[in-house]
Design a protein around this motif. Structure first.
Motif, short mmCIF file in Angstrom:
data_model
loop_
_atom_site.label_atom_id
_atom_site.label_comp_id
_atom_site.label_asym_id
_atom_site.label_seq_id
_atom_site.Cartn_x
_atom_site.Cartn_y
_atom_site.Cartn_z
N ASN A 47 80.71 -43.70 135.38
CA ASN A 47 81.09 -42.97 134.18
C ASN A 47 80.37 -43.56 132.96
OD1 ASN A 47 82.61 -42.03 131.94
ND2 ASN A 47 84.30 -41.62 133.32
N SER A 48 79.67 -42.71 132.22
CA SER A 48 78.83 -43.23 131.13
C SER A 48 79.63 -43.98 130.07
CB SER A 48 78.06 -42.08 130.47
OG SER A 48 78.95 -41.26 129.77
N ASP A 49 80.91 -43.65 129.95
CA ASP A 49 81.74 -44.35 128.95
C ASP A 49 81.78 -45.85 129.19
OD1 ASP A 49 83.50 -41.95 127.58
OD2 ASP A 49 82.96 -41.56 129.66
N GLN A 50 81.75 -46.24 130.47
CA GLN A 50 81.82 -47.68 130.79
C GLN A 50 80.65 -48.42 130.16
OE1 GLN A 50 84.66 -47.70 132.15
NE2 GLN A 50 84.84 -46.55 134.05
N LEU A 51 79.49 -47.77 130.09
CA LEU A 51 78.32 -48.39 129.46
C LEU A 51 78.37 -48.26 127.94
CD1 LEU A 51 75.58 -47.12 131.94
CD2 LEU A 51 76.26 -49.50 131.62
N TYR A 52 78.96 -47.17 127.50
CA TYR A 52 79.09 -46.91 126.06
C TYR A 52 79.84 -48.05 125.36
CZ TYR A 52 79.91 -43.74 122.03
OH TYR A 52 79.94 -43.13 120.80
N TYR A 53 80.82 -48.62 126.05
CA TYR A 53 81.62 -49.69 125.47
C TYR A 53 80.81 -50.98 125.24
CZ TYR A 53 85.38 -46.75 127.37
OH TYR A 53 86.18 -45.71 127.68
N LEU A 54 79.65 -51.08 125.87
CA LEU A 54 78.85 -52.30 125.75
C LEU A 54 77.78 -52.19 124.66
CD1 LEU A 54 78.09 -53.08 129.52
CD2 LEU A 54 80.22 -53.28 128.28
N GLN A 86 73.62 -53.56 128.92
CA GLN A 86 73.86 -52.23 129.48
C GLN A 86 72.90 -51.92 130.62
OE1 GLN A 86 73.37 -50.37 125.58
NE2 GLN A 86 75.46 -49.59 125.70
N ARG A 87 71.64 -52.29 130.42
CA ARG A 87 70.65 -52.00 131.46
C ARG A 87 70.92 -52.82 132.72
NH1 ARG A 87 67.34 -51.40 126.73
NH2 ARG A 87 66.68 -53.56 126.73
N THR A 88 71.41 -54.06 132.52
CA THR A 88 71.74 -54.90 133.68
C THR A 88 72.84 -54.26 134.52
OG1 THR A 88 71.13 -56.88 132.45
CG2 THR A 88 72.51 -57.20 134.38
N CYS A 89 73.89 -53.81 133.84
CA CYS A 89 74.99 -53.16 134.57
C CYS A 89 74.51 -51.89 135.27
CB CYS A 89 76.13 -52.83 133.62
SG CYS A 89 77.01 -54.27 133.04
N PHE A 90 73.70 -51.13 134.56
CA PHE A 90 73.22 -49.87 135.13
C PHE A 90 72.36 -50.12 136.37
CE2 PHE A 90 70.18 -46.29 135.26
CZ PHE A 90 71.08 -45.25 135.37
N ARG A 91 71.46 -51.10 136.25
CA ARG A 91 70.61 -51.42 137.41
C ARG A 91 71.43 -51.93 138.58
NH1 ARG A 91 66.58 -53.15 133.57
NH2 ARG A 91 67.59 -55.18 133.47
N MET A 92 72.47 -52.69 138.27
CA MET A 92 73.33 -53.21 139.32
C MET A 92 74.06 -52.06 140.03
SD MET A 92 75.44 -56.51 139.56
CE MET A 92 76.69 -56.81 140.80
N LEU A 93 74.57 -51.12 139.22
CA LEU A 93 75.23 -49.93 139.79
C LEU A 93 74.28 -49.19 140.72
CD1 LEU A 93 77.08 -48.20 136.83
CD2 LEU A 93 78.08 -48.72 139.04
N GLU A 94 73.06 -48.98 140.21
CA GLU A 94 72.08 -48.25 140.99
C GLU A 94 71.75 -49.01 142.28
OE1 GLU A 94 68.36 -47.63 138.96
OE2 GLU A 94 67.69 -46.11 140.39
N GLY A 95 71.62 -50.35 142.13
CA GLY A 95 71.26 -51.17 143.29
C GLY A 95 72.32 -51.21 144.38
#
Lengths: 403, 374
Positions: free
Chosen positions: A347-354, A316-325
């Motif tokens: 959308n936070s749901d996309q991360l919730y699924y992981l 989840q953190r990898t995806c989030f950091r990538m989004l931010e980057g």
């Protein structure tokens, strides 16, 4: 005398499609990344089961009690988008509610995003501004109370929200923060000057949202009479009952009796002389009784009430950091369509699924997820992010070539 | 207990199952005599007590059609000898129950029951439908069916297997119990503790080279992966009839320099094979259980399982595909090779997950089945 403060969260994510790296991935990226068919189906289903019938009940109740029954909503921008695209009747019914003058609206990020956690706050401010604009155009209102995605709260976010002009902000009334103190008061926030917090009374809220149809619960079945009695016994000037709007008819199906419960509730509550209904905008004038300190993220999700539902594991953190980057590239590309896609992916749901938390809460995650496993979700999310990144790279290169 | 193979003489899950189950029984105070074909070595002082009946010279999967060997005749002879031995030993041992594994010893189970009048349990690890590619051997099917109908209780290693028995043999569902295989999690080296000397990524297939195990699909997925990624090695460990064909097929696909055929690998190399791989794929067309998946999990090596495998009924931390969906299989392999965080997270949770499936638990559940009868 406690005022009952109802606030309902209204949101539907725009879910991703199963994206294959082996298919022809040219063409409209929106159609490639998002599952329009599924999104339409879910929206139509929930509109039928929840939004339309519940809105109609709310409207009847407001008319019946002639201004004494008051409620508030926070409606995400992506929800409003889907209303317009899939079922404008839903939007009409919310507009009808807004016209009664007994309905309050809260502001939030347009894309139900966690961008308040980005290091750079530009995106957060832009998304809130987009939401404010949408509310003004549809409901002719200017909210003074803010609710961050999933009630995510820190001192720092509160300060940011205060600086943007809000007088109040929603948060979870959790013991970790409150200690012995009650959630039925307003509090100020450490490091902020004037913003006040509305703390969710999670016991009384979850009695309806989660436990209403739970046969294992000692208080089952919950009646409006019983619930009103509990409310009347509360100390403090307000009781914040915050929940997902989908509680009515979707999380709690019609056959649980949830609609009957709702229809009778205002009457039962108003039988008590010490109870009335008020909205956050009205209550924000109350004086705070103390200061709360939230140095690390607090949310209303899962038993931990932190950010772990979205940022709990390394995937989840990898995806989030990538989004931010991706933000600088997205802005350089100057393509409205790509900006919107990037935001929909936030959308936070996309991360919730992981989420891989495997205890009781894991079941809730599974229930809402369009993926078989969090791993599946991660692969899909990363493949899409990679594809978007490549597209942005090409775009930026092309523009540099032109210059 | 009537068996066929027992470590170190084994060629599949059946041997592992018998070995681990009887060991777990021993620790629970259940006394087992294990009947098996005579091997070159006399084994003494083992737990359980091994009773070697007669030599058969071949395994259940190999050399079945070999020239000059009357396979079926030999098996039947073994079964008869087995039953006689059981009857003879019963006079002083007073067995409580007869437990046989698969069709290879089904007849012995039935005959022994007739002789000593004790309840009979049969475990079905696989059926002829799972093992044969060209069409099942009717004789074997008949024995399997007879065994499944005659036994007082039938144990299957998955629900998938149970369905197969009711669908194909018309077995009585109320007499079938599912007992999943287990794994000894501490037996396996962890991926992160093993040093790799090459930068090459490794994708592992481990199983018999036979149609049902899906080696063809594995190679097809390999080609797909190699069309977008370089520096990946596909390792195929295991012997079997199809090996020559598969070597040719890899040449035909133009990926022979990226595929390594190891042949049958001994137990001693098994741990390294798992631990040094980045992905383990079980692409079986039909797999009653698939113990190797649990072994890979215990090593922390991420697994991709075909949905037509028994083990996929019980694992959560894995990726599941239809065996024919080569594109998706390739996509999963690529993702596991590309995204380190995915690989690591899955591996970490798998090791935990694998702990749920111990042989002690399998033994307890088997004992529960015994208790229904004695």
């Amino acid at each position: 005398m406690p005022s009952v403060c109802f606030y309902f969260q209204v949101h539907q994510p725009i879910r991703m499609r199963r994206f294959s790296i082996f298919e022809d991935n040219r063409g409209d990226p929106y159609k490639l990344y998002f599952n329009e068919k599924l999104n339409r189906e879910v929206f139509e289903k929930v509109a039928r089961k929840c939004y339309l019938p519940t809105n109609s009940i709310m409207l009847d109740l407001i008319h019946k009690f002639d201004g004494r029954f008051r409620i508030s909503y926070s409606i995400t921008g992506v929800f409003l988008d889907q209303c317009q695209e899939f079922n404008p009747k839903v939007l009409d019914s919310f507009e009808d509610l807004a016209k009664t003058g007994c309905v309050d609206f809260l502001d939030e990020t347009y894309y139900h995003s966690l961008c308040s956690m980005f290091a750079d706050k530009t995106e957060f401010k832009e998304q809130v501004a987009l939401h404010t604009k949408a509310l003004r155009s549809f409901f002719k209102c200017k909210p003074v109370v803010f609710r961050n995605t999933e009630a995510l709260f820190t001192n720092e976010i509160a300060k940011l929200v205060e600086d943007m002009g809000y007088k109040g902000m929603v948060m979870e009334g959790f013991e970790r923060i409150l200690g012995w103190r009650s959630s039925n008061y307003l509090y100020s926030v450490k490091g902020c000057s004037s913003i006040k917090t509305f703390l969710r009374n999670y016991r009384l809220s979850d009695d309806v949202a989660y436990r209403f149809s739970a046969r294992w619960w000692s208080e089952y079945p919950l009646t409006s009479e019983k619930y009103a009695a509990w409310l009347s016994r509360c100390e403090g000037p307000l009781v914040n009952i915050f929940m997902d709007y989908e509680t009515f008819g979707e999380h709690q199906w019609e056959d649980t009796g949830i609609f009957e419960f709702l229809k009778k509730m205002p009457e039962e509550i108003l039988k008590y002389e010490n109870l009335d209904f008020k909205t956050p905008s009205e209550l924000v004038a109350l004086d705070p009784v103390g200061e709360i300190d939230v140095p690390t993220p607090l949310s209303w999700a899962d038993i931990e009430r932190d950010a772990s539902a979205w940022l709990g594991n390394e995937m989840q953190r990898t995806c989030f950091r990538m989004l931010e980057g991706l933000e600088p590239m997205v802005r350089d590309a100057k393509d409205d369509k790509l900006i919107r896609i990037w935001r929909l992916l936030q959308n936070s749901d996309q991360l919730y699924y992981l989420c891989t938390k495997s205890w009781a809460d894991g079941d809730v995650h599974k229930y809402f997820s369009p993926f078989d496993t969090p791993y599946d979700g991660f692969i899909n999310f990363m493949n899409i992010l990679q594809d978007l990144k490549n597209m942005l790279k090409n775009k930026v290169k092309l523009q540099e070539g032109k210059r | 207990m009537l068996g066929w193979e027992f470590p170190p003489f084994k060629s599949g899950g059946l041997g592992v199952h018998c070995y681990e189950l009887t060991r777990a029984f021993a620790s629970k105070g259940v006394e087992v005599d294990f009947y098996m074909p005579r091997t070159e070595f006399e084994m003494k002082g083992t737990t359980p007590k091994l009773i070697q009946v007669m030599p058969v010279y071949f395994g259940p999967y190999t050399a079945r059609e070999a020239y000059g060997v009357d396979f079926m005749g030999r098996v039947m002879q073994y079964n008869m000898h087995c039953a006689e031995q059981v009857a003879k030993n019963h006079r002083e041992k007073h067995y409580d129950l007869i437990h046989n594994h698969d069709w290879l010893t089904a007849k012995a189970g039935i005959l022994a029951k007739q002789k000593i009048h004790r309840p009979h349990v049969m475990t079905v690890h696989s059926t002829e439908y799972d093992r044969s590619s060209l069409g099942p051997n009717q004789q074997i099917l008949a024995i399997e069916s007879e065994g499944v109908h005659a036994a007082d209780r039938v144990i299957t290693v998955s629900h998938m297997m149970k369905r197969q028995l009711t669908d194909k043999f018309g077995a009585d569902c109320s007499r079938i119990r599912v007992v999943y295989n287990g794994v000894d999690p501490d037996k396996f080296k962890k991926k992160w503790d093993v040093k790799k000397y090459s930068k090459e990524k490794v994708v592992l297939f481990l199983g018999r080279m036979a149609e049902q195990k899906g080696p063809v699909q594995f190679l097809q997925a390999a080609r797909k992966v190699l069309s977008v990624m370089k520096n990946v090695r596909f390792v195929m460990a295991g012997g079997g009839d199809m090996l020559p064909y598969l070597i040719n097929y890899s040449i035909e696909l133009g990926i022979s320099d990226r595929v390594t055929f190891l042949g049958y690998i001994p137990e001693s190399q098994l741990q390294d094979a798992y631990a040094k791989s980045d992905v383990y794929v079980l692409p079986s067309v039909s797999e009653p259980f698939g113990i190797t998946a649990l072994e890979a999990m215990s090593s922390g090596t991420p697994i991709i399982l075909s949905k037509t495998s028994g083990v996929s009924e019980i694992t959560t931390h894995c990726l599941k595909v239809d065996f024919w969906d080569v594109d998706k299989m390739a996509e999963y392999i690529i993702a596991l090779l590309r995204y380190r965080v995915l690989n690591h997270t899955m591996g970490k949770y798998e090791v935990e997950d694998a702990r749920r499936f111990s042989w002690g638990k399998a033994a307890d559940e088997t004992l529960k089945v015994y208790e229904e009868l004695v």
